[in-house]
Motif scaffolding. Structure first.
Motif, PDB file in Angstrom:
ATOM      1  N   UNK A 115     -18.562  26.065  91.144  1.00 23.79           N
ATOM      2  CA  UNK A 115     -17.505  26.018  90.143  1.00 23.79           C
ATOM      3  C   UNK A 115     -18.048  25.660  88.755  1.00 23.79           C
ATOM      4  N   UNK A 116     -19.061  24.800  88.719  1.00 23.22           N
ATOM      5  CA  UNK A 116     -19.716  24.503  87.437  1.00 23.22           C
ATOM      6  C   UNK A 116     -20.314  25.783  86.838  1.00 23.22           C
ATOM      7  N   UNK A 117     -21.010  26.538  87.691  1.00 22.05           N
ATOM      8  CA  UNK A 117     -21.632  27.778  87.216  1.00 22.05           C
ATOM      9  C   UNK A 117     -20.563  28.787  86.809  1.00 22.05           C
ATOM     10  N   UNK A 118     -19.461  28.853  87.567  1.00 20.94           N
ATOM     11  CA  UNK A 118     -18.385  29.785  87.238  1.00 20.94           C
ATOM     12  C   UNK A 118     -17.751  29.443  85.889  1.00 20.94           C
ATOM     13  N   UNK A 119     -17.474  28.149  85.664  1.00 23.19           N
ATOM     14  CA  UNK A 119     -16.869  27.733  84.393  1.00 23.19           C
ATOM     15  C   UNK A 119     -17.824  27.987  83.222  1.00 23.19           C
ATOM     16  N   UNK A 120     -19.097  27.691  83.447  1.00 22.35           N
ATOM     17  CA  UNK A 120     -20.099  27.933  82.401  1.00 22.35           C
ATOM     18  C   UNK A 120     -20.224  29.428  82.100  1.00 22.35           C
ATOM     19  N   UNK A 121     -20.132  30.233  83.156  1.00 26.19           N
ATOM     20  CA  UNK A 121     -20.224  31.686  82.981  1.00 26.19           C
ATOM     21  C   UNK A 121     -19.061  32.221  82.157  1.00 26.19           C
ATOM     22  N   UNK A 122     -17.892  31.637  82.342  1.00 30.19           N
ATOM     23  CA  UNK A 122     -16.741  32.028  81.519  1.00 30.19           C
ATOM     24  C   UNK A 122     -17.035  31.765  80.044  1.00 30.19           C
ATOM     25  N   UNK A 123     -17.579  30.583  79.746  1.00 29.81           N
ATOM     26  CA  UNK A 123     -17.877  30.232  78.355  1.00 29.81           C
ATOM     27  C   UNK A 123     -18.937  31.156  77.767  1.00 29.81           C
ATOM     28  N   UNK A 124     -20.007  31.396  78.531  1.00 32.16           N
ATOM     29  CA  UNK A 124     -21.083  32.275  78.054  1.00 32.16           C
ATOM     30  C   UNK A 124     -20.559  33.684  77.795  1.00 32.16           C
ATOM     31  N   UNK A 209      -8.387  32.356  84.341  1.00 33.93           N
ATOM     32  CA  UNK A 209      -8.727  30.984  83.969  1.00 33.93           C
ATOM     33  C   UNK A 209      -7.654  30.000  84.422  1.00 33.93           C
ATOM     34  N   UNK A 210      -6.393  30.367  84.249  1.00 32.04           N
ATOM     35  CA  UNK A 210      -5.285  29.494  84.676  1.00 32.04           C
ATOM     36  C   UNK A 210      -5.295  29.331  86.191  1.00 32.04           C
ATOM     37  N   UNK A 211      -5.534  30.427  86.905  1.00 29.66           N
ATOM     38  CA  UNK A 211      -5.609  30.355  88.368  1.00 29.66           C
ATOM     39  C   UNK A 211      -6.743  29.442  88.815  1.00 29.66           C
ATOM     40  N   UNK A 212      -7.873  29.532  88.119  1.00 28.26           N
ATOM     41  CA  UNK A 212      -9.018  28.673  88.452  1.00 28.26           C
ATOM     42  C   UNK A 212      -8.695  27.214  88.168  1.00 28.26           C
ATOM     43  N   UNK A 213      -7.989  26.944  87.079  1.00 31.90           N
ATOM     44  CA  UNK A 213      -7.598  25.565  86.750  1.00 31.90           C
ATOM     45  C   UNK A 213      -6.695  24.991  87.841  1.00 31.90           C
ATOM     46  N   UNK A 214      -5.698  25.761  88.271  1.00 32.45           N
ATOM     47  CA  UNK A 214      -4.796  25.311  89.338  1.00 32.45           C
ATOM     48  C   UNK A 214      -5.589  25.067  90.624  1.00 32.45           C
ATOM     49  N   UNK A 215      -6.515  25.988  90.889  1.00 34.75           N
ATOM     50  CA  UNK A 215      -7.350  25.852  92.085  1.00 34.75           C
ATOM     51  C   UNK A 215      -8.166  24.564  92.033  1.00 34.75           C
ATOM     52  N   UNK A 216      -8.789  24.295  90.889  1.00 37.55           N
ATOM     53  CA  UNK A 216      -9.609  23.091  90.752  1.00 37.55           C
ATOM     54  C   UNK A 216      -8.759  21.831  90.862  1.00 37.55           C
ATOM     55  N   UNK A 217      -7.568  21.871  90.278  1.00 35.17           N
ATOM     56  CA  UNK A 217      -6.695  20.702  90.361  1.00 35.17           C
ATOM     57  C   UNK A 217      -6.298  20.429  91.812  1.00 35.17           C
ATOM     58  N   UNK A 218      -6.024  21.477  92.569  1.00 32.66           N
ATOM     59  CA  UNK A 218      -5.665  21.311  93.984  1.00 32.66           C
ATOM     60  C   UNK A 218      -6.807  20.666  94.768  1.00 32.66           C
ATOM     61  N   UNK A 219      -8.029  21.009  94.395  1.00 35.32           N
ATOM     62  CA  UNK A 219      -9.191  20.472  95.108  1.00 35.32           C
ATOM     63  C   UNK A 219      -9.518  19.029  94.721  1.00 35.32           C
ATOM     64  N   UNK A 220      -8.751  18.458  93.782  1.00 34.64           N
ATOM     65  CA  UNK A 220      -8.921  17.026  93.483  1.00 34.64           C
ATOM     66  C   UNK A 220      -8.021  16.168  94.366  1.00 34.64           C
ATOM     67  N   UNK A 232      -4.064  25.688  99.207  1.00 36.26           N
ATOM     68  CA  UNK A 232      -3.566  26.143  97.906  1.00 36.26           C
ATOM     69  C   UNK A 232      -4.720  26.466  96.965  1.00 36.26           C
ATOM     70  N   UNK A 233      -5.738  25.611  96.980  1.00 41.37           N
ATOM     71  CA  UNK A 233      -6.895  25.833  96.122  1.00 41.37           C
ATOM     72  C   UNK A 233      -7.574  27.168  96.391  1.00 41.37           C
ATOM     73  N   UNK A 234      -7.683  27.529  97.678  1.00 45.18           N
ATOM     74  CA  UNK A 234      -8.334  28.793  98.028  1.00 45.18           C
ATOM     75  C   UNK A 234      -7.462  30.004  97.672  1.00 45.18           C
ATOM     76  N   UNK A 235      -6.151  29.854  97.795  1.00 45.52           N
ATOM     77  CA  UNK A 235      -5.244  30.947  97.417  1.00 45.52           C
ATOM     78  C   UNK A 235      -5.388  31.279  95.930  1.00 45.52           C
ATOM     79  N   UNK A 236      -5.428  30.240  95.101  1.00 44.41           N
ATOM     80  CA  UNK A 236      -5.561  30.470  93.658  1.00 44.41           C
ATOM     81  C   UNK A 236      -6.973  30.911  93.287  1.00 44.41           C
ATOM     82  N   UNK A 237      -7.940  30.582  94.123  1.00 46.13           N
ATOM     83  CA  UNK A 237      -9.285  31.094  93.900  1.00 46.13           C
ATOM     84  C   UNK A 237      -9.308  32.614  94.096  1.00 46.13           C
ATOM     85  N   UNK A 238      -8.582  33.077  95.112  1.00 47.29           N
ATOM     86  CA  UNK A 238      -8.461  34.522  95.334  1.00 47.29           C
ATOM     87  C   UNK A 238      -7.836  35.182  94.111  1.00 47.29           C
TER      88      UNK A 238
END
Length: 502
Positions: A115-124, A209-220, A232-238
């Motif tokens: 997820x760190x690499x995915x978020x960084x890849x979005x920024x790059x 990006x919003x789906x990924x944010x919801x997914x990450x929040x679910x995984x907390x 829920x986290x995996x559904x929003x990851x899809x």
């Protein structure tokens, strides 16, 4: 007829909502597997994301030369490494029985790294910077980074993310919030540079990006790896990867074809323009150079007949040679003017006009020319370059060429005006020549490459003048010397921005 119309509307409806229908079916089927076995659900979910990530890389990589945006190329490079780590995450998940010497901490560590690499890849991918190195260099960076962190994970140097019987560690929870912050920053940057993306692509990336944010929040929130938050986290990851995939299909496959056809049309138009430009210069140059040669021949013929006027015809021949040199010089400058990028600098207006007047008198020493010009007491500096000499010389020469009076009168007036918070030097060239009909005043500045057959020559100078003044962000137009009577002479008005004082 109605049947075909209905079928057509059904087809349009299906095509319009194809993505929504497809993802709904996928989510429904994947959710049903959770009722049977969570491990099966988890495996299918991860494999779905992995396949999409690999597809994003393949499409983005092979269409990188045709796509206008580098977003999917850059994101695709990151996505392939996310896919590799997600595959390790899937294989190491509790119950898979592959990494038997590790507990549930391993897949959680791999998850957070991905997820760190995915978020960084979005920024790059979103930041529109110019990457001077090749994309292979970017791949090398990902290889080195991924290898280092995987080594840390499998050798026990990476912070724990999950403790059996306790749940998520503070590091894992904080990391999820950091990742969410990076994704929010990505949304802000995307909005800032929204002009770099089409509206459709921007919407799809933001939804991802919003789906990924919801997914990450679910995984907390989850305590057990088989809990509802994990589901829920995996559904929003899809959803996150699906939105990116739809964007890749749109930009990576459909748009490159449109770009390719657009480039072909632009190249065709460019070749046609080059052909027309060549004809224009050929006809224009041939017309003017023929006039010059004809004048020289006539002078030479009269040279032998009228011995008393030898100096007169000598001067005429000299003037024609000067005209020829000027014509060649202007043709070269006009052909290069589209790519002319010389830096603008401060130019002394009074001195430049004085030099142009001297050139005119030397070139037409056989003409009776009266020039009314008083240098302003205040020094005026304009923002221009060496082309300013050609501009003033062209205007003055035209005032002589198109004048049938025995005494050619030219009056120069200089003033300073202000328009839209910008100060300009206003230079007026007022002559007593044949004048210009109002219907032709705009056309004389045009370089019409299409109408070569109607070229009368000498328009080249004004085309150069217009293009050069456009470089200065100035303006030029022509008026009648006497309002309402264009035959009494012309008034060429030029506006050039004043140079800013340091």
């Amino acid at each position: 007829m109605n049947f075909f119309m209905k079928n057509s509307r059904i087809k349009e409806f299906i095509e319009s909502y194809y993505s929504i229908i497809l993802i709904t079916i996928i989510l429904l089927l994947v959710s049903l597997t959770n009722l049977v076995n969570f491990l099966l659900f988890h495996t299918i979910t991860e494999l779905f994301s992995i396949v999409i990530a690999i597809s994003i890389f393949i499409i983005g990589w092979h269409t990188r030369k045709y796509a206008n945006s580098q977003f999917f190329v850059r994101f695709g490079i990151g996505a392939i490494f996310v896919a590799i780590i997600d595959l390790l995450h899937t294989l190491s998940y509790e119950g898979m029985g592959i990494f038997t010497n590790y507990d549930a901490n391993l897949p959680t560590q791999l998850w957070i790294l991905a997820r760190y690499i995915q978020a960084t890849s979005f920024l790059i991918a979103i930041i529109p910077f110019t990457f001077e190195k090749s994309t292979y260099f970017l791949i090398l960076i990902y290889i080195i980074t991924t290898s280092i962190f995987l080594t840390f994970i499998f050798t026990g140097y990476f912070p724990d993310c999950y403790i059996v019987g306790v749940g998520l560690t503070p590091f894992k929870i904080i990391s999820e919030y950091i990742i969410i912050l990076l994704l929010v920053i990505a949304i802000i940057i995307l909005y800032t540079y929204k002009k770099e993306f089409s509206k459709e692509i921007s919407i799809l990336v933001i939804l991802s990006l919003i789906s990924t944010i919801i997914s990450e929040f679910a995984f907390t929130l989850y305590i057990n790896v088989y809990g509802i938050s994990n589901f829920i986290g995996h559904i929003f990851k899809i959803l996150s990867f699906f939105f990116i995939y739809v964007g890749v299909i749109q930009l990576g496959l459909k748009d490159p074809m449109r770009v390719l056809f657009k480039q072909l049309k632009e190249r065709e138009a460019s070749l046609n323009q080059a052909y027309n430009r060549t004809n224009f210069y050929k006809n224009l140059f041939a017309h003017d150079i023929n006039n010059i040669f004809q004048n020289i021949i006539s002078s030479l013929e009269l040279y032998d007949l009228e011995e008393n006027n030898i100096q007169k015809y000598h001067d005429n021949i000299n003037n024609q040679i000067v005209r020829g040199k000027k014509l060649v010089k202007n043709v070269i400058k006009l052909t290069e003017l589209d790519d002319y990028k010389e830096e603008l600098k401060k130019i002394n207006l009074g001195k430049t006009l004085t030099n142009a007047i001297s050139f005119l008198k030397e070139s037409y020493s056989n003409k009776n020319i009266e020039i009314d010009f008083n240098l302003p007491e205040e020094r005026i500096e304009i923002q221009a370059n060496e082309l300013i000499n050609d501009i003033f010389e062209n205007i003055l020469i035209n005032a002589v060429k198109y004048n049938q009076d025995n005494t050619i009168k030219i009056k120069l007036k200089i003033s300073v005006i202000k328009q839209k918070n910008q100060k300009y030097a206003k230079i007026q060239f007022i002559d007593n020549g044949i004048g210009i009909h109002p219907s032709r005043r705009e056309k004389i500045f045009e370089t019409d490459f299409q109408k070569t057959s109607k070229t009368k020559g000498l328009g080249l100078g004004l085309s150069l003048v217009k293009k050069a003044i456009d470089l200065y962000n100035g303006d030029i137009w022509v008026e009648s010397r006497v309002e309402g009577d264009y035959e009494k002479g012309s008034n060429f008005v030029i506006l050039i921005p004043l140079a800013e004082w340091d």
